[in-house]
Structures are given as structure tokens and as C-alpha cells.
Design a protein around this motif. Structure first.
Motif, short mmCIF file in Angstrom:
data_model
loop_
_atom_site.label_atom_id
_atom_site.label_comp_id
_atom_site.label_asym_id
_atom_site.label_seq_id
_atom_site.Cartn_x
_atom_site.Cartn_y
_atom_site.Cartn_z
N GLN A 174 0.81 -1.22 0.00
CA GLN A 174 0.00 0.00 0.00
C GLN A 174 0.84 1.27 0.00
O GLN A 174 0.30 2.37 -0.03
N GLN A 175 2.15 1.12 0.06
CA GLN A 175 3.02 2.28 0.19
C GLN A 175 4.26 2.13 -0.68
O GLN A 175 4.82 1.04 -0.77
N VAL A 176 4.67 3.21 -1.27
CA VAL A 176 5.89 3.24 -2.07
C VAL A 176 6.96 3.94 -1.24
O VAL A 176 6.73 5.02 -0.70
N THR A 177 8.11 3.31 -1.12
CA THR A 177 9.24 3.94 -0.44
C THR A 177 10.21 4.43 -1.51
O THR A 177 10.56 3.69 -2.43
N LEU A 178 10.59 5.68 -1.38
CA LEU A 178 11.50 6.31 -2.34
C LEU A 178 12.77 6.75 -1.63
O LEU A 178 12.72 7.55 -0.70
N TYR A 179 13.90 6.20 -2.05
CA TYR A 179 15.22 6.65 -1.58
C TYR A 179 15.75 7.56 -2.67
O TYR A 179 15.91 7.13 -3.81
N TYR A 180 16.02 8.82 -2.32
CA TYR A 180 16.40 9.77 -3.36
C TYR A 180 17.14 10.97 -2.78
O TYR A 180 17.18 11.16 -1.57
N ASN A 181 17.71 11.75 -3.69
CA ASN A 181 18.34 13.01 -3.34
C ASN A 181 17.37 14.11 -3.78
O ASN A 181 17.15 14.28 -4.99
N SER A 182 16.79 14.83 -2.84
CA SER A 182 15.78 15.83 -3.17
C SER A 182 16.35 17.03 -3.92
O SER A 182 15.60 17.85 -4.44
N GLU A 183 17.67 17.14 -3.99
CA GLU A 183 18.30 18.25 -4.71
C GLU A 183 18.61 17.91 -6.17
O GLU A 183 18.93 18.80 -6.94
N SER A 184 18.51 16.64 -6.55
CA SER A 184 18.82 16.27 -7.93
C SER A 184 17.55 16.36 -8.79
O SER A 184 16.44 16.16 -8.31
N ALA A 185 17.73 16.68 -10.06
CA ALA A 185 16.59 16.81 -10.97
C ALA A 185 15.82 15.49 -11.07
O ALA A 185 14.58 15.48 -11.00
N ILE A 186 16.53 14.39 -11.21
CA ILE A 186 15.85 13.10 -11.34
C ILE A 186 15.14 12.72 -10.04
O ILE A 186 14.06 12.13 -10.06
N GLY A 187 15.71 13.09 -8.91
CA GLY A 187 15.06 12.84 -7.63
C GLY A 187 13.76 13.63 -7.50
O GLY A 187 12.73 13.09 -7.09
N LYS A 188 13.80 14.91 -7.86
CA LYS A 188 12.61 15.75 -7.80
C LYS A 188 11.52 15.23 -8.74
O LYS A 188 10.34 15.19 -8.38
N GLN A 189 11.90 14.84 -9.96
CA GLN A 189 10.93 14.34 -10.93
C GLN A 189 10.31 13.03 -10.47
O GLN A 189 9.09 12.84 -10.58
N THR A 190 11.13 12.14 -9.94
CA THR A 190 10.62 10.85 -9.46
C THR A 190 9.65 11.07 -8.32
O THR A 190 8.57 10.47 -8.27
N TYR A 191 10.00 11.94 -7.39
CA TYR A 191 9.12 12.26 -6.27
C TYR A 191 7.78 12.79 -6.78
O TYR A 191 6.72 12.39 -6.31
N ALA A 192 7.81 13.67 -7.77
CA ALA A 192 6.58 14.24 -8.32
C ALA A 192 5.69 13.16 -8.95
O ALA A 192 4.48 13.15 -8.73
N TYR A 193 6.28 12.24 -9.71
CA TYR A 193 5.49 11.16 -10.32
C TYR A 193 4.86 10.27 -9.26
O TYR A 193 3.70 9.87 -9.37
N ILE A 194 5.61 9.95 -8.22
CA ILE A 194 5.07 9.05 -7.19
C ILE A 194 3.98 9.75 -6.38
O ILE A 194 2.97 9.14 -6.06
N THR A 195 4.15 11.02 -6.07
CA THR A 195 3.12 11.71 -5.29
C THR A 195 1.83 11.86 -6.09
O THR A 195 0.76 12.02 -5.50
N ALA A 196 1.91 11.78 -7.41
CA ALA A 196 0.71 11.85 -8.25
C ALA A 196 -0.02 10.50 -8.32
O ALA A 196 -1.13 10.42 -8.83
N SER A 197 0.58 9.44 -7.78
CA SER A 197 -0.04 8.12 -7.82
C SER A 197 -1.05 7.98 -6.69
O SER A 197 -1.16 8.85 -5.82
N SER A 198 -1.74 6.87 -6.68
CA SER A 198 -2.77 6.63 -5.66
C SER A 198 -2.20 6.01 -4.39
O SER A 198 -2.92 5.87 -3.40
N LYS A 199 -0.93 5.68 -4.39
CA LYS A 199 -0.32 5.04 -3.22
C LYS A 199 0.26 6.06 -2.25
O LYS A 199 0.64 7.15 -2.64
N GLU A 200 0.34 5.65 -1.01
CA GLU A 200 1.04 6.47 -0.02
C GLU A 200 2.53 6.43 -0.35
O GLU A 200 3.02 5.44 -0.88
N ILE A 201 3.23 7.48 0.00
CA ILE A 201 4.67 7.54 -0.26
C ILE A 201 5.42 7.74 1.04
O ILE A 201 5.00 8.51 1.90
#
Length: 134
Positions: A17-44
Motif C-alpha cells: 500500500q506504500q511506495v518507499t523512495l530513496y532519493y536526493n531531493s536536490e537532484s533533478a531526477i530525484g525531484k521528478q521521481t518524487y513528483a510522479y510518485i506523489t501523483a499516484s494513488s499510493k502512499e509515499i
């Protein structure tokens, strides 16, 4: 315990029921991945590796589940890495690579997503959509 995805023993738990994301919030790919996951129906459960400590055991477990070497998590072209080791080939053991991630977590090359039993190394953030909404 802070959350149900990171166990006290430092291993990686899975939650359908939940997606865990390990990322660097300062990197472009990290920010983009975070945005895609937060748009999903799952908890992050976002884990910004530059702000939250990831244990060596957790890094090793992620590498094992992804079937990669820990060195594959590190962007050796990153300025911080270059500052520490130069631009020559670096021969480090697994423990040394873990130390690099723990001491300079901003050198992480790709976000890592744990979605149930799926472990994904995200090289193209838009590809994540098909994996998290299954």
C-alpha cells in the motif's frame, strides 16, 4: 519505530500500500521521481538520503534486491565524488562504497523505489508510473 518500511534491524520491509523512495531531493531526477510518485494513488514514504541516514545494511539490502553492486548507486562524475577521488578509476571495496554513500549521500546516481516486492532503480522518472499503479 519511525515507519513500517524501515525496520529496527536496518533491513528493508515491503508494503503493498506504500511506495518507499530513496532519493536526493536536490537532484533533478530525484525531484521528478518524487513528483510522479506523489501523483499516484499510493502512499509515499520519501527518504531523502541527504537528510536521513540510511544504514550500511540497508544499502546492501537494496543493492542485493536490485542485483547490482553498491558502487552502481554512486555517480562517480558527481563533483563531490571527483573532489574526493579525482577522475581516475577508483578501486573500493563494498564497505568503502557504503562509506561514500553515508558520508556524501548527494552522490547517489539514481532514485530507488520499493513498491511491494518490486525494487526499481529509476533512470527515467516517467517509467515509474507503470510500476507503481499496478
Amino acid at each position: 519505530m519511525k515507519d513500517k518500511n524501515i525496520l529496527e534491524m536496518g533491513t528493508i520491509a515491503k508494503d503493498d500500500q506504500q511506495v518507499t523512495l530513496y532519493y536526493n531531493s536536490e537532484s533533478a531526477i530525484g525531484k521528478q521521481t518524487y513528483a510522479y510518485i506523489t501523483a499516484s494513488s499510493k502512499e509515499i514514504q520519501p527518504i531523502d538520503v541527504t537528510k536521513e541516514k540510511v544504514t550500511g545494511t540497508q544499502w546492501a539490502a537494496l543493492a542485493d534486491k536490485l542485483n547490482v553492486d553498491i558502487a552502481d548507486f554512486i555517480d562517480t562524475d558527481h563533483p563531490k565524488f571527483q573532489e574526493m577521488y579525482g577522475d581516475k578509476d577508483v578501486d573500493l571495496n563494498e564497505t568503502d562504497w557504503i562509506k561514500v554513500l553515508q558520508e556524501q549521500p548527494e552522490v547517489i546516481s539514481w532514485p530507488i523505489v520499493v513498491n511491494g516486492n518490486q525494487f526499481l532503480l529509476v533512470k527515467n522518472p516517467s517509467d515509474i508510473v507503470k510500476h507503481i499503479n499496478q
